[in-house]
Every structure is written in structure tokens, then in C-alpha cells.
Write a protein that holds these residues in place. Structure first.
Motif: not given
Length: 106
Positions: A9-15
Motif C-alpha cells: 500500500i503506497e500513499r501518494r505524496p504529499p498526503g
């Protein structure tokens, strides 16, 4: 990045990001399944319901929701899921006006 149920699971920066024309913020997560297929989860909260000071909690709840979907085997490949924060938590919504789909199906 976080691993859960064999998925990354990766969160797209910056949130959470402010979006012009929307009184709120959007955050997106990509789930990479073991076979290399991507799944997108998008979360929006309105400033009318939550504040920026709550973003850490909102992000933790969004991540927990994604992990629950993985654990329940309800994460199917090649789809997007969109959620809005309401008084009672994250609620899935279909075809919200704030989301531009990157796939042909929702």
C-alpha cells in the motif's frame, strides 16, 4: 509504504491535498497486488465535516479501511474505490464529482 495481506500500500505524496474549487482535501492510495495489478483508493474530506488538524487520524482510518478490504479479499484488481468522510466515518461513494477516473470502470 505498508505491506498488508501480500499487497503493498503506497500513499501518494504529499498526503491530503487541497483541490481548487472544492472545500476540502483529497488523498490517494495505490494498492499493488502480488500479481502486479494496481488498485486505487481515493479519500476526500470536506472542511465542513473535518479540519486539517484531524488529518493524521483521517489517514489512519483510511489506511485501516484499505487493510480491512485486503483482509476480507474485497480488493479486486484494476478498480478504483472512492470515499468521503462524513460524521460517521468514511463512506464509499460512486462517481463523486471530485474524482477523475483513470480507468474505464469504477
Amino acid at each position: 509504504m505498508k505491506e498488508s495481506g501480500g499487497c503493498r500500500i503506497e500513499r501518494r505524496p504529499p498526503g491530503f491535498e487541497f483541490t481548487p474549487g472544492l472545500l476540502g482535501k483529497i488523498s490517494t492510495y495505490v494498492v499493488l497486488q502480488p500479481e502486479g495489478v494496481l488498485r486505487v483508493f481515493a479519500f476526500m474530506y470536506s472542511f465542513l465535516v473535518a479540519s486539517e488538524s484531524e488529518e493524521d487520524r483521517l489517514a489512519a482510518e483510511a489506511l485501516a479501511l484499505i487493510e480491512d478490504q485486503i483482509a476480507g479479499n474485497t480488493v479486486t484488481s484494476g478498480q478504483e474505490r472512492t470515499f468521503e468522510y462524513r460524521e460517521d466515518g468514511w463512506q464509499e461513494v460512486a462517481f463523486p464529482r471530485w474524482w477523475v477516473s483513470v480507468t474505464s470502470s469504477h
